[in-house]
Design an enzyme around this catalytic site. Sequence first.
Site, PDB file in Angstrom:
ATOM      1  N   LYS A 126       1.855  -3.760   6.511  1.00  0.00           N
ATOM      2  CA  LYS A 126       2.326  -3.808   5.121  1.00  0.00           C
ATOM      3  C   LYS A 126       3.840  -3.618   5.064  1.00  0.00           C
ATOM      4  O   LYS A 126       4.553  -4.307   4.330  1.00  0.00           O
ATOM      5  CB  LYS A 126       1.620  -2.730   4.283  1.00  0.00           C
ATOM      6  CG  LYS A 126       0.122  -2.956   4.120  1.00  0.00           C
ATOM      7  CD  LYS A 126      -0.181  -4.203   3.297  1.00  0.00           C
ATOM      8  CE  LYS A 126      -1.670  -4.445   3.134  1.00  0.00           C
ATOM      9  NZ  LYS A 126      -1.972  -5.724   2.480  1.00  0.00           N
ATOM     10  N   TYR A 155      -2.053  -0.563  10.427  1.00  0.00           N
ATOM     11  CA  TYR A 155      -2.278  -1.172   9.110  1.00  0.00           C
ATOM     12  C   TYR A 155      -1.041  -0.977   8.231  1.00  0.00           C
ATOM     13  O   TYR A 155      -0.525  -1.920   7.634  1.00  0.00           O
ATOM     14  CB  TYR A 155      -3.506  -0.556   8.439  1.00  0.00           C
ATOM     15  CG  TYR A 155      -3.575  -0.832   6.960  1.00  0.00           C
ATOM     16  CD1 TYR A 155      -3.832  -2.104   6.484  1.00  0.00           C
ATOM     17  CD2 TYR A 155      -3.348   0.193   6.030  1.00  0.00           C
ATOM     18  CE1 TYR A 155      -3.875  -2.364   5.125  1.00  0.00           C
ATOM     19  CE2 TYR A 155      -3.389  -0.064   4.668  1.00  0.00           C
ATOM     20  CZ  TYR A 155      -3.644  -1.345   4.217  1.00  0.00           C
ATOM     21  OH  TYR A 155      -3.666  -1.595   2.872  1.00  0.00           O
ATOM     22  N   SER A 197       0.848  -1.198   0.000  1.00  0.00           N
ATOM     23  CA  SER A 197       0.000   0.000   0.000  1.00  0.00           C
ATOM     24  C   SER A 197       0.878   1.241   0.000  1.00  0.00           C
ATOM     25  O   SER A 197       1.970   1.246   0.572  1.00  0.00           O
ATOM     26  CB  SER A 197      -0.871  -0.012   1.254  1.00  0.00           C
ATOM     27  OG  SER A 197      -1.453   1.259   1.444  1.00  0.00           O
TER      28      SER A 197
END
Lengths: 670, 670
Positions: free
Chosen positions: A159, A155, A127
Amino acid sequence: MVSKVLVTGGAGYIGSHAVVELLANGYECVVVDNLSNSSYESLARVQVLAKKYVPFYKVDLIDLEALTKVFEEHSDIESVIHFAGLKAVGESSQIPLQYYQNNVSGTLVLLQLMQKYRVKEFVFSSSATVYGDYTRYPGIIQVPETCPLQPTNPYGHTKFTIENILRDVSASGGWKFAILRYFNPIGAHPSGLIGEDPLGIPNNLLPYMAQVAVGRREKLSVFGNDYDTRDGTPIRDYIHVVDLAKGHVAALKYLQDQENDICEEWNLGSGKGSSVLEMYDAFTRSCGIKISKEIVGRRNGDVPLLVAKPTKAELELNWKTELGVKESCEDLWRWVTKNPFGYSQHGVIGTTVHKGDYDNRLVTLGHGSRFQLIISNRGASIIDLLVDGQSIVLGPGDPGDYSGATIGRYANRIVGGKYDLDGKVHQLTTNDNGNTNHSSVGCYSEKHFLGPLVKTPSKGVFIAEYVLLDEQPRDFQSDLQVSVIYTLDVQAKALDIQYQAVLTKGESTPINLTNHTYFNLNKVNADTVQGTEIRLATNKAVGLDGTLHQVDVSTFNDKEEEVTILDSVEPRIDHCFVVAESTSLDSTKGKLRPVLRASHPESHISLEVLTTEPSFQLYTGDGLTGFTPRSGFAVEPARYVNAINDERWKKTVTLSQGDAYRSRIVYRFT
Amino acid sequence: MVSKVLVTGGAGYIGSHAVVELLANGYECVVVDNLSNSSYESLARVQVLAKKYVPFYKVDLIDLEALTKVFEEHSDIESVIHFAGLKAVGESSQIPLQYYQNNVSGTLVLLQLMQKYRVKEFVFSSSATVYGDYTRYPGIIQVPETCPLQPTNPYGHTKFTIENILRDVSASGGWKFAILRYFNPIGAHPSGLIGEDPLGIPNNLLPYMAQVAVGRREKLSVFGNDYDTRDGTPIRDYIHVVDLAKGHVAALKYLQDQENDICEEWNLGSGKGSSVLEMYDAFTRSCGIKISKEIVGRRNGDVPLLVAKPTKAELELNWKTELGVKESCEDLWRWVTKNPFGYSQHGVIGTTVHKGDYDNRLVTLGHGSRFQLIISNRGASIIDLLVDGQSIVLGPGDPGDYSGATIGRYANRIVGGKYDLDGKVHQLTTNDNGNTNHSSVGCYSEKHFLGPLVKTPSKGVFIAEYVLLDEQPRDFQSDLQVSVIYTLDVQAKALDIQYQAVLTKGESTPINLTNHTYFNLNKVNADTVQGTEIRLATNKAVGLDGTLHQVDVSTFNDKEEEVTILDSVEPRIDHCFVVAESTSLDSTKGKLRPVLRASHPESHISLEVLTTEPSFQLYTGDGLTGFTPRSGFAVEPARYVNAINDERWKKTVTLSQGDAYRSRIVYRFT
């Protein structure tokens, strides 16, 4: 050489679009998904859309044993595209542990199994979040892949961690890794069949606006208009999900073209930034609806600017975005208007009888209503039909009973199992009596149908489309593509079945399709059809020799008191009644005629069977093996029995390239 | 209030030392360890050293189910100290996936269960490796906790990742996290009982040098002498493992003192740097052995300088190092010379009969030799004794047979189960015959003994020490600490058993200890002792009434042909034979006398039993229930039967504060 790809999270928003593109590019896909934030419905639709079978496993990546089974059953998996993961920035701050377990531990189990099964190619959904707020480096408008990473939320950390793992694992040798850093995926497939279906309150701008537009949410909150941007709202690089999906195919091809180990990162973005207010304008233009909005305070973890420098992907993957914000908004709007509640449809539920057996999934249409249909992928079968809550069909039984199933490629008998077409004689497998019946082997009743694609065009009307790839059949030659479309009208208590078949490969082939449901209108009270009153449109039947004869059964024209009553042993009927001239391969061009009326005085349920077909086999179920004999009667509208061997009717059951076989059956209840 | 701590990796180098310090500070410990790079032996020793029971689970943290069981069985766990993890920098580059799975996924499972079981306090073993090469910031000699992290290898990345996870998880609320960044732990416990036992080739300087010093490795490789340091070799902050262990106790106490959530990092280091060559000098001084060394090329991932700024721990945890490099080297050398092969000892193996049942672990002494002893924690029992490969004892049977076990607190009968001490009358549980025998309830034969601590002081000699915490007994008052020390001499084919007991709490108590092994010298050939020839030192026995009587059995003084032969039913013997005046609580001050000689003409095995005890019960096993009657005979040297009720002998079986009960039994075979 077909290449098989394991797609994790393949039922999700981006995953499902990627599966479509992979299938379109000739890849085979196996999908695993824990369905925690997605629906199997997406894959049911993808399969009908793509006309390709996609094996599915409801598996959590952290479940080593279950995931091992997938690799064991698909030892030819050559690569993995890894979409699975939790992805809500805000939620990740509330339940970080679950984010790490799902995303990081899940990926580690996946990599462990790839190592074990010697699968090297891995495309990872990273991302743009990994960059964090890159405005800390003055002057960067488009962020390049070389920018140091500094994610600002759990989050993003997951990643970032997985990227680090991939780089470390890559350094140990034997891997090909593509790390794709997505910018902001939006839009939906132009078909309107698949799109984003966020669980609960959408986290992202476009799905949120869409829900406001369809009336599911009150108004849009714009989180902060005091950023240092052109209009004060944050700027993002929005990318059409179909473009993004194509980026995965490009990355996979790139990996497959490499001879050596590789681990590279690519931005997947357009390079163009749009502010929140600009997107608001674009979307309202597309949907033509005024959306209420309110400026509220900034949201934690949001950065002002996140726009891709897209040149690396363009140069190396030969990929760039082709669709703009306008197309994205239009496709999103199409998806949303066709599916205002995403994959959820009122009155439709899907269940698996055996846990995880999605190949034999049951779908209920009209769930909770006075007219419900339950259908299954195996044979595109009618599993149950409930009239005012009463089941009036037999449901699944022995294979030889064909109960509820679609019958093909050739329903009813072929004398001697023999036919000639285009000057060639063909011999099929025959039964003990020397004839072929219901194709004898490889009958559609046992075949896996793709789908269904379920639509609810209006309140109380449900359409479910199954597709069969009838390829490399055991007895017949040529490949067919067959559609079975069930339309349930709750108000009218009518079930409409439409069949269509086209030849996709090979020479002309015999064809004759029907449905083999056994009805027992008094099933709640009795094990047999005893007491059922029937009348037919005709008492003339055609025999195996092509001649007509009369059967002792009452017709619509007879006086009311002359109705035929089925008792526990008599009459025994198994005849092909003729209601019209058999003239066309596509009977739906002709009239829809009532051909049989049945009712039962005890249950007060009446059935009318209508069809466009020129004849129908009526069978009183005297030879049933999976049920008590005569526990149901079958009405099988189709072409004349043995038509393939009668020059008068042969063309009505011969499918050639460019032709379409069509027929229609309607069951109507009162 | 006792606080229970789960120690993951508690069998490892740092973990085992931390367990010692935790126990010393009044904590209870539960240890989980997958033993992938450690030995349960360390914990067997720790328990004897600390005289505390430590439940152990051989569990991999990634095994959610097994770890759940630990939390279920210890619902009172209040905190976790998390040592478990793979830790070799070099190896981590070769098998990074295993490093991430073990370290990161394992920690996530642990945190998940802590959350589930509401355990908040967590002390994490991080590493100074997370800083990477901090000489990238000019002028920093001692690295502070605030230095940006940039690990340079997968091992460091796993620690860095876990730190990030802890910070993210902490931000979600409800946790107390202490992140301890270790510098270079060295040394060993001053007892010489526990220390570092690296698997394979040591990765670290000190263990490597130690192995060179004891001759296990040829020479030391110094990886690079061209660093920008005072002598060109890398500088590290070496910290004594006992200091490090104490740092964990300090951190845990700090967490427990906090009222609010916390997540903090602390360096655990001395603040002093030593170069490789300086450590070489220090260690060679300690061991007095010249160690060959060779300068070779730099090792990948090594940084020039890694020295802690230790002030944060000093100020906040009130902890600093107290031991220097000199003490570390001395303690290391003591450990290494006492344990040249770490916890492995030639001729000693430990096994669990039921998988994971470390509370009933079997230890074999003299494994592979002509004289082997197998002992168990339950009852500190003799499970088997093999003479030239032939088993000559019965092994475990029914509890009522006491086979092989240590008998206490009071072996043999107490008439009426009644005694008076210090003017108080005590009543014990009695058997059907109205007497107490072998304590009747709570006999040592059923109790869990700690250990064993096994030593091999010289070739073919094995010592195993068990410790029993005989606390809050059901029948007796007062707490005892009992040692059972088995010494097996393979050359002499002699098994020596020494008993010692001291009163740790409460008033004077009766005591009488023995071993209850059943011998069958011809066990390989026969189910019973039939044909065994015995002679005793005496034929005089003392009765329950304290009077002497003569038993019809041959003595050492009888002519050779007058030997007593045990046949399948006769003679039935169960008498307390008297070989000396009973005068002392510590019989080992007196003579070791032969008291029984037995041999079997078929097996040609002879047994001589010697003891310092004044009497011995000889029992021909006529009442055995777990075995065939008369399948073995027991010789139980101890104090006179019922001595506690006879004023002449009472003091020999009365243990008071400050006294020590001692006795000794030797079995010698030819």
